[in-house]
Design an enzyme around this catalytic site. Structure first.
Site, short mmCIF file in Angstrom:
data_model
loop_
_atom_site.label_atom_id
_atom_site.label_comp_id
_atom_site.label_asym_id
_atom_site.label_seq_id
_atom_site.Cartn_x
_atom_site.Cartn_y
_atom_site.Cartn_z
N PHE A 21 0.66 -1.26 -0.01
CA PHE A 21 -0.08 0.00 -0.12
C PHE A 21 0.81 1.18 -0.09
O PHE A 21 0.14 2.16 0.19
CB PHE A 21 -0.90 0.01 1.02
CG PHE A 21 -1.74 -1.17 1.31
CD1 PHE A 21 -2.83 -1.38 0.48
CD2 PHE A 21 -1.45 -2.38 2.28
CE1 PHE A 21 -3.79 -2.46 0.47
CE2 PHE A 21 -2.19 -3.48 2.24
CZ PHE A 21 -3.45 -3.64 1.49
N ASP A 75 5.18 -7.47 12.61
CA ASP A 75 3.83 -7.65 12.10
C ASP A 75 3.54 -9.02 12.61
O ASP A 75 4.16 -9.86 12.61
CB ASP A 75 3.90 -7.60 10.56
CG ASP A 75 2.76 -7.32 9.75
OD1 ASP A 75 1.51 -8.15 10.46
OD2 ASP A 75 2.28 -6.64 9.01
N GLY A 79 -2.73 -9.91 9.07
CA GLY A 79 -3.82 -8.90 8.30
C GLY A 79 -4.50 -7.80 9.32
O GLY A 79 -4.78 -8.20 10.43
N HIS A 148 -5.17 0.02 11.76
CA HIS A 148 -5.63 1.53 11.56
C HIS A 148 -6.90 1.88 12.50
O HIS A 148 -7.48 2.83 12.14
CB HIS A 148 -5.89 1.96 10.09
CG HIS A 148 -4.35 2.04 9.46
ND1 HIS A 148 -3.52 2.03 10.07
CD2 HIS A 148 -4.16 2.47 8.27
CE1 HIS A 148 -2.11 2.44 9.30
NE2 HIS A 148 -2.87 2.61 7.95
N HIS A 173 2.20 6.74 8.85
CA HIS A 173 1.58 6.63 7.53
C HIS A 173 0.02 6.71 7.67
O HIS A 173 -0.56 6.45 8.59
CB HIS A 173 1.84 5.32 6.67
CG HIS A 173 1.57 5.24 5.23
ND1 HIS A 173 0.97 4.25 4.66
CD2 HIS A 173 1.95 6.40 4.39
CE1 HIS A 173 0.77 4.72 3.08
NE2 HIS A 173 1.29 5.81 3.21
#
Ligand code: SAH
Ligand code: MG
Length: 216
Positions: A21, A75, A79, A148, A173
């Site tokens: 992204f 991470d 997802g 997010h 970001h």
């Protein structure tokens, strides 16, 4: 301001070939900021929260190598909410058939392998907040691009930003001051609190990327 070598075009091609992204001009800005931070605070590592398939990681890993340091890439590889089945940013090829869960770690490894960055990029696979709770090394550079939603964004702010060394850099970001442009949590839970804390000052903005320096 010192000037730094631009990113090698072959390395940049690896970033652009990776799924993810990070828009190209924001990746280039990320590279410059990370390289400058590595030089400004020598000897300390860089750390990324939210690697996905390793796209932003290539820009940052290349900066780590050029600055003579390393990059930790945190991470859980399962997802974010918006990457799950039925959501806007879902890619069905990231689902592991055996578990039925997303698993972006194989793609991440391929990206880092193909870019020749395995000696400077270290994957840390786990929940960001849980890793942060046990993290003690100060950081030259911190890039936050993980969950997010409101809670993950707040936890990333609380867990990671205290680790940015004086003179180091915080990059965030998907910061959208105008709600019409995108989701609010990176702006409300990370960017604003960082500025309001007095610990960080805004240095530059490129697209939705914000670069801040630790000043106090
Ligand atoms: N920087 C990437 C995009 C990251 S997408 C690029 O350039 O393409 C966000 C990533 O954050 C996803 O891979 C997701 O698995 C990870 N993530 C979300 N919440 C997390 C959490 N609480 N802990 C660890 N990783 C998380
Ligand atoms: Mg992002």
């Amino acid at each position: 301001m010192p000037t730094f070598e631009p990113l090698d075009p072959a390395m940049r091609a690896h970033a652009l070939a990776a799924t993810g992204f990070m828009p190209p001009h924001e990746g280039d800005a990320l590279y410059s900021a990370a390289l400058a931070a590595g030089a400004a605070v020598p000897g300390l590592p860089l750390l990324e929260v939210g690697s996905y398939c390793g796209r932003s990681t290539v820009w940052l890993g290349a900066a780590a190598r050029a600055a003579g340091t390393v990059l930790f890439a945190v991470d859980h590889h399962r997802g974010s909410e918006e990457n799950q089945s039925g959501w806007e940013h879902h890619d069905p090829t990231t689902v592991d058939a055996r578990t039925g869960k997303m698993d972006t770690l194989p793609r991440f490894r391929d990206t880092i392998h193909d870019a020749g960055l395995e000696d400077v990029v270290f994957a840390v696979v786990g929940q960001s907040a849980a890793v942060a709770a046990h993290w003690t090394s100060p950081l030259a550079f911190l890039f936050i691009d993980g969950g997010h939603g409101e809670e993950p964004a707040r936890l990333d702010y609380e867990g990671w930003t205290p680790r940015v060394a004086m003179g180091g850099t915080l990059a965030i970001h998907d910061v959208f001051p105008d709600p019409a442009d995108g989701g609010r949590p990176p702006y409300e839970q990370i960017f604003r609190p960082a500025l309001e804390s007095g610990h960080f000052a805004l240095v530059s903005a490129t697209g939705s990327l914000r670069i801040l320096h630790r000043v106090g």
